[in-house]
Motif scaffolding. Structure first.
Motif, PDB file in Angstrom:
ATOM      1  N   THR A  94       0.853  -1.186   0.000  1.00  0.00           N
ATOM      2  CA  THR A  94       0.000   0.000   0.000  1.00  0.00           C
ATOM      3  C   THR A  94       0.884   1.229   0.000  1.00  0.00           C
ATOM      4  O   THR A  94       2.011   1.218   0.511  1.00  0.00           O
ATOM      5  CB  THR A  94      -0.934   0.031   1.221  1.00  0.00           C
ATOM      6  N   GLU A 111       0.639   5.928  -0.673  1.00  0.00           N
ATOM      7  CA  GLU A 111      -0.193   7.130  -0.746  1.00  0.00           C
ATOM      8  C   GLU A 111       0.334   8.045  -1.842  1.00  0.00           C
ATOM      9  O   GLU A 111       1.401   7.826  -2.411  1.00  0.00           O
ATOM     10  CB  GLU A 111      -0.163   7.881   0.581  1.00  0.00           C
ATOM     11  N   MET A 131      -3.850   4.610  -1.660  1.00  0.00           N
ATOM     12  CA  MET A 131      -5.007   4.914  -0.816  1.00  0.00           C
ATOM     13  C   MET A 131      -4.618   5.984   0.197  1.00  0.00           C
ATOM     14  O   MET A 131      -3.437   6.339   0.295  1.00  0.00           O
ATOM     15  CB  MET A 131      -5.461   3.642  -0.081  1.00  0.00           C
ATOM     16  N   ALA A 160      -3.649   6.947   6.244  1.00  0.00           N
ATOM     17  CA  ALA A 160      -4.082   6.305   7.485  1.00  0.00           C
ATOM     18  C   ALA A 160      -4.472   4.851   7.236  1.00  0.00           C
ATOM     19  O   ALA A 160      -4.131   3.952   8.015  1.00  0.00           O
ATOM     20  CB  ALA A 160      -5.246   7.073   8.099  1.00  0.00           C
ATOM     21  N   ARG A 161      -5.177   4.598   6.138  1.00  0.00           N
ATOM     22  CA  ARG A 161      -5.571   3.226   5.808  1.00  0.00           C
ATOM     23  C   ARG A 161      -4.374   2.411   5.342  1.00  0.00           C
ATOM     24  O   ARG A 161      -4.237   1.228   5.685  1.00  0.00           O
ATOM     25  CB  ARG A 161      -6.648   3.242   4.729  1.00  0.00           C
ATOM     26  N   ALA A 185      -2.284   1.427   8.334  1.00  0.00           N
ATOM     27  CA  ALA A 185      -3.056   0.554   9.219  1.00  0.00           C
ATOM     28  C   ALA A 185      -3.108  -0.874   8.680  1.00  0.00           C
ATOM     29  O   ALA A 185      -3.018  -1.842   9.445  1.00  0.00           O
ATOM     30  CB  ALA A 185      -4.469   1.096   9.397  1.00  0.00           C
ATOM     31  N   LEU A 186      -3.226  -1.034   7.367  1.00  0.00           N
ATOM     32  CA  LEU A 186      -3.242  -2.370   6.772  1.00  0.00           C
ATOM     33  C   LEU A 186      -1.906  -3.074   6.987  1.00  0.00           C
ATOM     34  O   LEU A 186      -1.863  -4.267   7.315  1.00  0.00           O
ATOM     35  CB  LEU A 186      -3.560  -2.279   5.278  1.00  0.00           C
ATOM     36  N   ASN A 245      -2.265  10.726  11.089  1.00  0.00           N
ATOM     37  CA  ASN A 245      -1.554   9.436  11.120  1.00  0.00           C
ATOM     38  C   ASN A 245      -0.252   9.450  10.337  1.00  0.00           C
ATOM     39  O   ASN A 245       0.373   8.411  10.151  1.00  0.00           O
ATOM     40  CB  ASN A 245      -2.444   8.288  10.639  1.00  0.00           C
ATOM     41  N   THR A 277      -6.978  15.262   6.445  1.00  0.00           N
ATOM     42  CA  THR A 277      -6.994  13.918   5.868  1.00  0.00           C
ATOM     43  C   THR A 277      -5.831  13.661   4.923  1.00  0.00           C
ATOM     44  O   THR A 277      -5.458  12.510   4.711  1.00  0.00           O
ATOM     45  CB  THR A 277      -8.309  13.666   5.119  1.00  0.00           C
TER      46      THR A 277
END
Length: 246
Positions: free
Chosen positions: A24, A26, A63, A66-67, A70-71, A132, A151
């Protein structure tokens, strides 16, 4: 200098196997970012070449940060990049590094009139960052009393431009890129220095991690990593000034 190019087709590895590695990331230029439907960047390109080298099934998905992180923290076969390796994260992940080494500047809008020389002076102001993001942890650990969380980095930058916040920490390379785009920013002081890496889940298989580290080591040793940095114009600046292009 040899022109370095990577086609998106390199990422088309099979992803049906149970042991597929899920990366993942960003939108965080110049390390990872979108150009149309494609992902590019200095971190992304290194991951593609590493995975081509070890020939293991994988996927890459962009993505919100934060996601993404977290994954990687919760799912055994997940890794996230390009991730700052800071002490607070050290035992939460297994690491493949260095993808890059960088600094963060604490910046203001150029016309704000703000002048701060260090962290203690900066604490008198409202400081914004991405929720995050590792800079949130840095700000909290330093005891900043007024932290505004957004965000994503783009929204934080908009808040700075509209004077809803006073300061924000930003990577040196992104700072240089924004200045060259005509964004009116002013670097106040060097806020932090850190190593950027691929962070994998603590239960990620040790043999796969070692193979990935070996592939990255080869990219560094044969000059490919440096060539990727040249491709994305990654360079250091004299503090507060844009470095001259070579």
């Amino acid at each position: 200098m040899k022109v370095f190019a990577i086609m998106l087709s390199l990422a088309a590895a099979p992803v049906a196997a149970a042991d597929v590695i899920h990366f993942t990331t960003e939108d965080y230029p110049p390390y990872n970012f979108r150009v149309g439907s494609e992902i590019r960047g200095a971190g992304y390109d290194q991951v593609l070449l590493m995975m081509k080298d070890i020939n293991h099934p994988y996927s890459i998905e962009m993505m919100p940060w934060a996601r993404a992180i977290a994954l990687a923290e919760s799912e055994p076969m997940h890794c996230v990049f390009t991730t700052a390796h800071i002490p607070e994260r050290d035992t939460r992940f297994k690491w493949v590094e260095p993808v890059a080494v960088g600094r963060n500047f604490m910046v203001s809008h150029k016309n704000s009139g703000i002048k701060v020389a260090d962290i203690e002076e900066a604490k008198r102001h409202i400081v914004g960052t991405q929720r995050n993001d590792y800079t949130q942890t840095l700000l909290e650990n330093e005891g900043f009393p007024k932290i505004d969380l957004a965000t994503d980095l783009k929204l934080t930058l908009k808040k700075l431009e509209s004077k809803r916040i006073d300061l924000m920490p930003i990577s040196e390379q992104h700072y240089i890129e924004l200045l060259e785009k005509g964004i009116d920013l002013e670097a106040q002081f060097v806020f932090s220095e850190q190593k950027f890496a691929i962070a994998c889940n603590v239960n990620f298989p040790a043999d796969l991690l070692a193979r990935m580290q070996g592939a990255l080591d080869k990219l560094i040793a044969d000059g490919t990593q440096a060539e990727i940095f040249e491709t994305y114009d990654l360079r250091y600046s004299s503090f507060g000034q844009v470095a001259a292009k070579p």
